[in-house]
Design a protein around this motif. Structure first.
Motif, PDB file in Angstrom:
ATOM      1  N   ALA A 285       0.831  -1.204   0.000  1.00  0.00           N
ATOM      2  CA  ALA A 285       0.000   0.000   0.000  1.00  0.00           C
ATOM      3  C   ALA A 285       0.869   1.259   0.000  1.00  0.00           C
ATOM      4  CB  ALA A 285      -0.924  -0.011   1.221  1.00  0.00           C
ATOM      5  N   THR A 286       1.980   1.213   0.730  1.00  0.00           N
ATOM      6  CA  THR A 286       2.887   2.365   0.775  1.00  0.00           C
ATOM      7  C   THR A 286       3.544   2.586  -0.580  1.00  0.00           C
ATOM      8  OG1 THR A 286       3.315   1.950   3.123  1.00  0.00           O
ATOM      9  CG2 THR A 286       4.877   3.365   1.950  1.00  0.00           C
ATOM     10  N   VAL A 287       3.938   1.482  -1.240  1.00  0.00           N
ATOM     11  CA  VAL A 287       4.525   1.595  -2.581  1.00  0.00           C
ATOM     12  C   VAL A 287       3.528   2.256  -3.530  1.00  0.00           C
ATOM     13  CG1 VAL A 287       5.307   0.289  -4.588  1.00  0.00           C
ATOM     14  CG2 VAL A 287       6.126  -0.330  -2.308  1.00  0.00           C
ATOM     15  N   SER A 288       2.273   1.833  -3.477  1.00  0.00           N
ATOM     16  CA  SER A 288       1.247   2.430  -4.339  1.00  0.00           C
ATOM     17  C   SER A 288       1.049   3.906  -4.017  1.00  0.00           C
ATOM     18  CB  SER A 288      -0.080   1.680  -4.169  1.00  0.00           C
ATOM     19  OG  SER A 288       0.042   0.342  -4.600  1.00  0.00           O
ATOM     20  N   GLU A 289       1.101   4.232  -2.740  1.00  0.00           N
ATOM     21  CA  GLU A 289       0.924   5.624  -2.316  1.00  0.00           C
ATOM     22  C   GLU A 289       2.055   6.508  -2.844  1.00  0.00           C
ATOM     23  OE1 GLU A 289       1.104   8.084   1.892  1.00  0.00           O
ATOM     24  OE2 GLU A 289       0.377   6.007   1.905  1.00  0.00           O
ATOM     25  N   VAL A 290       3.297   6.035  -2.699  1.00  0.00           N
ATOM     26  CA  VAL A 290       4.438   6.815  -3.171  1.00  0.00           C
ATOM     27  C   VAL A 290       4.419   6.924  -4.693  1.00  0.00           C
ATOM     28  CG1 VAL A 290       6.959   6.885  -3.327  1.00  0.00           C
ATOM     29  CG2 VAL A 290       5.857   6.275  -1.166  1.00  0.00           C
ATOM     30  N   LEU A 291       4.002   5.845  -5.362  1.00  0.00           N
ATOM     31  CA  LEU A 291       3.906   5.891  -6.819  1.00  0.00           C
ATOM     32  C   LEU A 291       2.910   6.964  -7.255  1.00  0.00           C
ATOM     33  CD1 LEU A 291       4.597   4.779  -9.597  1.00  0.00           C
ATOM     34  CD2 LEU A 291       2.848   3.011  -9.269  1.00  0.00           C
ATOM     35  N   GLY A 292       1.776   7.034  -6.558  1.00  0.00           N
ATOM     36  CA  GLY A 292       0.797   8.067  -6.873  1.00  0.00           C
ATOM     37  C   GLY A 292       1.351   9.461  -6.651  1.00  0.00           C
ATOM     38  N   GLU A 293       2.090   9.646  -5.549  1.00  0.00           N
ATOM     39  CA  GLU A 293       2.697  10.947  -5.268  1.00  0.00           C
ATOM     40  C   GLU A 293       3.735  11.306  -6.337  1.00  0.00           C
ATOM     41  OE1 GLU A 293       4.280  10.428  -1.396  1.00  0.00           O
ATOM     42  OE2 GLU A 293       2.343  10.562  -0.360  1.00  0.00           O
ATOM     43  N   LEU A 294       4.467  10.286  -6.779  1.00  0.00           N
ATOM     44  CA  LEU A 294       5.478  10.511  -7.812  1.00  0.00           C
ATOM     45  C   LEU A 294       4.826  10.954  -9.119  1.00  0.00           C
ATOM     46  CD1 LEU A 294       8.422  10.274  -8.811  1.00  0.00           C
ATOM     47  CD2 LEU A 294       7.979   7.858  -9.277  1.00  0.00           C
ATOM     48  N   LEU A 295       3.774  10.267  -9.521  1.00  0.00           N
ATOM     49  CA  LEU A 295       3.087  10.621 -10.764  1.00  0.00           C
ATOM     50  C   LEU A 295       2.485  12.021 -10.684  1.00  0.00           C
ATOM     51  CD1 LEU A 295       1.327   7.212 -11.562  1.00  0.00           C
ATOM     52  CD2 LEU A 295       3.348   8.192 -12.662  1.00  0.00           C
ATOM     53  N   ALA A 296       2.053  12.403  -9.491  1.00  0.00           N
ATOM     54  CA  ALA A 296       1.479  13.740  -9.327  1.00  0.00           C
ATOM     55  C   ALA A 296       2.560  14.816  -9.310  1.00  0.00           C
ATOM     56  CB  ALA A 296       0.666  13.793  -8.034  1.00  0.00           C
ATOM     57  N   ALA A 297       3.763  14.454  -8.823  1.00  0.00           N
ATOM     58  CA  ALA A 297       4.825  15.455  -8.675  1.00  0.00           C
ATOM     59  C   ALA A 297       5.586  15.703  -9.970  1.00  0.00           C
ATOM     60  CB  ALA A 297       5.797  15.005  -7.584  1.00  0.00           C
ATOM     61  N   LEU A 298       5.765  14.674 -10.782  1.00  0.00           N
ATOM     62  CA  LEU A 298       6.608  14.817 -11.969  1.00  0.00           C
ATOM     63  C   LEU A 298       6.167  15.952 -12.893  1.00  0.00           C
ATOM     64  CD1 LEU A 298       7.412  11.090 -12.850  1.00  0.00           C
ATOM     65  CD2 LEU A 298       8.968  12.823 -11.960  1.00  0.00           C
ATOM     66  N   PRO A 299       4.872  16.126 -13.157  1.00  0.00           N
ATOM     67  CA  PRO A 299       4.487  17.238 -14.047  1.00  0.00           C
ATOM     68  C   PRO A 299       4.821  18.614 -13.482  1.00  0.00           C
ATOM     69  CG  PRO A 299       2.712  15.620 -13.880  1.00  0.00           C
ATOM     70  CD  PRO A 299       3.705  15.283 -12.818  1.00  0.00           C
ATOM     71  N   ARG A 300       5.065  18.705 -12.177  1.00  0.00           N
ATOM     72  CA  ARG A 300       5.359  20.004 -11.570  1.00  0.00           C
ATOM     73  C   ARG A 300       6.851  20.333 -11.588  1.00  0.00           C
ATOM     74  NH1 ARG A 300       2.075  17.829  -7.394  1.00  0.00           N
ATOM     75  NH2 ARG A 300       3.791  18.006  -5.885  1.00  0.00           N
ATOM     76  N   LEU A 301       7.667  19.387 -12.034  1.00  0.00           N
ATOM     77  CA  LEU A 301       9.106  19.637 -12.088  1.00  0.00           C
ATOM     78  C   LEU A 301       9.432  20.657 -13.171  1.00  0.00           C
ATOM     79  CD1 LEU A 301      10.495  15.998 -11.702  1.00  0.00           C
ATOM     80  CD2 LEU A 301      10.432  17.790  -9.965  1.00  0.00           C
ATOM     81  N   ASP A 302      10.527  21.354 -12.973  1.00  0.00           N
ATOM     82  CA  ASP A 302      10.967  22.384 -13.914  1.00  0.00           C
ATOM     83  C   ASP A 302      11.765  21.722 -15.036  1.00  0.00           C
ATOM     84  OD1 ASP A 302      11.898  24.575 -15.255  1.00  0.00           O
ATOM     85  OD2 ASP A 302      13.183  25.308 -13.630  1.00  0.00           O
ATOM     86  N   ALA A 303      11.075  21.358 -16.122  1.00  0.00           N
ATOM     87  CA  ALA A 303      11.731  20.644 -17.220  1.00  0.00           C
ATOM     88  C   ALA A 303      12.816  21.499 -17.871  1.00  0.00           C
ATOM     89  CB  ALA A 303      10.697  20.210 -18.257  1.00  0.00           C
ATOM     90  N   ARG A 304      12.535  22.789 -18.058  1.00  0.00           N
ATOM     91  CA  ARG A 304      13.527  23.667 -18.681  1.00  0.00           C
ATOM     92  C   ARG A 304      14.765  23.798 -17.800  1.00  0.00           C
ATOM     93  NH1 ARG A 304      14.927  25.386 -23.471  1.00  0.00           N
ATOM     94  NH2 ARG A 304      12.710  25.647 -23.970  1.00  0.00           N
ATOM     95  N   GLY A 305      14.542  23.945 -16.501  1.00  0.00           N
ATOM     96  CA  GLY A 305      15.676  24.042 -15.591  1.00  0.00           C
ATOM     97  C   GLY A 305      16.501  22.769 -15.586  1.00  0.00           C
ATOM     98  N   LEU A 306      15.816  21.605 -15.621  1.00  0.00           N
ATOM     99  CA  LEU A 306      16.544  20.340 -15.656  1.00  0.00           C
ATOM    100  C   LEU A 306      17.344  20.223 -16.946  1.00  0.00           C
ATOM    101  CD1 LEU A 306      17.242  17.549 -14.563  1.00  0.00           C
ATOM    102  CD2 LEU A 306      15.182  16.674 -15.679  1.00  0.00           C
ATOM    103  N   ALA A 307      16.758  20.639 -18.066  1.00  0.00           N
ATOM    104  CA  ALA A 307      17.465  20.562 -19.345  1.00  0.00           C
ATOM    105  C   ALA A 307      18.756  21.375 -19.292  1.00  0.00           C
ATOM    106  CB  ALA A 307      16.565  21.058 -20.471  1.00  0.00           C
ATOM    107  N   GLU A 308      18.689  22.559 -18.699  1.00  0.00           N
ATOM    108  CA  GLU A 308      19.892  23.386 -18.594  1.00  0.00           C
ATOM    109  C   GLU A 308      20.922  22.739 -17.676  1.00  0.00           C
ATOM    110  OE1 GLU A 308      18.461  27.146 -17.304  1.00  0.00           O
ATOM    111  OE2 GLU A 308      17.539  27.668 -19.234  1.00  0.00           O
TER     112      GLU A 308
END
Length: 419
Positions: A285-308
């Motif tokens: 259940a914890t693995v599923s919970e963290v996976l959900g949090e990960l999927l929700a967080a990834l779109p909020r990452l700064d893709a342009r900043g990471l590319a640089e």
């Protein structure tokens, strides 16, 4: 005013053309199967020969740049360094040439790691090759005694050129046991079993070829290979591309950003409950919970900043421009000092909105303005190694200013003196 943006220059394949007959085709789509080319020997044999190896070893080489392989296993450094002998402490970890001679005579192979960092011919070649293909280059030298096999069948996690420079070596190449290995999937953890090695001795290889000076063997990532020197000492240089940039690696870089102290990501810093591994249902259940949090967080990452950030990290992996600090400190530069622009010392040249030219190196940049910027940009676009001097710059630059530009570029390694 010239329009802002990257100053485009067609790549001149001077280094890659020494390795393959169709460099543009190779750079756009490297072969996924082994290939052999017989290229003109003279431009390649100068990369490393027996005299060069002697010079490297005699000049005092730290042991962390050398490996000695005996019957497929690394020889302990204590067998070929000055350690335990009466010598100045800073040199106790240096290679002892006499010990290496004895190990070679008994059939061991000497491996010169990171050769591009300290051997000028390979460094210059690798710097240019990296510029042409758009990936950092790593080079290794190998000296194998007559009739000896350096390594049993093994794979590399990146594609490699094997460039024969002295003697000859017979290579046997086989299909991968592991397709597209990642950087942690090395031969140490994914080597052929004893049963497989015995079968390899009985069955014909996918490719068997004898390399002579000037011959080049391309081994794609993951393909098994093993080489045996013939009746004379063999020297070859392996040139590969690192870091290996895969989608798996980039995904890891994305996840790494979740360690940011930004409030929206601090939840990933929470410790998991103690003893969680003893409760399978709760752990799942914890693995599923963290996976959900990960999927929700990834779109909020700064893709342009990471590319640089990724671009900067890769640039820092390239060999630095060739500089001569002491010579530059006391060198006399005047309007007649002839230099050549070294395109491979730069990652790009960019026109800024105000018309200035920014020359980007690994982690620094130089900015030129006015007619001097136009003059240097024109030579960047040519990439033709034609000598020029401060006196060739437009008169509007001014003699003293032109000399200052040349001196600055020389110290940065962006230009080199022309013979």
């Amino acid at each position: 005013m010239t329009a802002p943006g990257t100053v485009e220059t067609p790549v001149q394949f001077r280094a890659l053309a020494r390795l393959v007959p169709s460099p543009k085709e190779f750079a756009s789509a490297p072969p996924d199967r082994p290939a052999v080319w017989s290229m003109p020997a003279a431009p390649l044999t100068g990369l490393l020969d027996l005299d060069g190896i002697d010079r490297i070893l005699r000049d005092g080489l730290p042991a962390d740049r050398v490996r000695v392989v005996r019957r497929g296993e690394n020889v302990p450094e204590s067998e070929y360094t000055w350690g335990g002998r009466p010598i100045e402490r800073p040199f106790s970890g240096d290679v002892r040439p006499g010990a290496l001679s004895a190990l070679l005579e008994e059939g061991s192979t000497v491996v010169l790691d990171a050769l591009h960092r300290y051997w000028r011919p390979v460094g210059d070649f690798g710097r240019r090759l990296a510029h042409e293909v758009g990936l950092p280059v790593f080079a290794t030298g190998f000296l194998t005694p007559p009739g000896r096999t350096g390594f049993p069948f093994h794979h590399d996690e990146r594609g490699n050129f094997l460039i024969q420079t002295v003697g000859s070596k017979v290579w046997r190449v086989r299909e991968p046991l592991l397709a597209d290995p990642l950087t942690h999937e090395t031969s140490a953890t994914h080597s052929p079993t004893a049963e497989q090695l015995a079968r390899f001795e009985r069955e014909p290889a996918t490719l068997e070829t004898r390399l002579r000076p000037g011959d080049v063997l391309w081994i794609p990532r993951g393909w098994l290979h093993s080489g045996t020197a013939t009746e004379e000492p063999s020297v070859h240089v392996t040139v590969g591309f690192v870091p290996m940039l895969t989608r798996y690696w980039l995904a890891g870089e994305l996840v790494r950003l979740l360690a940011s102290p930004d409030e929206e990501f601090t939840g990933f810093r929470r410790e998991l409950p103690w003893g969680l591994h003893r409760e399978p249902d709760r752990l799942a259940a914890t693995v599923s919970e963290v996976l959900g949090e990960l999927l929700a967080a990834l779109p909020r990452l700064d893709a342009r900043g990471l590319a640089e950030e990724v671009a900067l990290s890769v640039r820092r992996s390239y060999p630095e421009p060739d500089r001569s600090p002491a010579a530059a400190l006391g060198a006399r530069v005047d309007e007649a000092t002839r230099v050549v622009l070294v395109n491979e010392s730069l990652f790009d040249a960019e026109r800024l909105p105000d018309g200035r030219l920014r020359l980007r190196l690994s982690d620094t940049a130089l900015t030129l303005g006015g007619p001097a910027a136009d003059f240097v940009a024109e030579r960047w676009e040519r990439d033709d190694e034609q000598p020029w001097c401060a006196g060739d710059m437009p008169s509007a630059v001014g003699g003293a200013a032109a000399v200052s530009v040349v001196r600055t570029l020389l110290r940065a390694g962006v230009v080199r003196r022309s013979p």
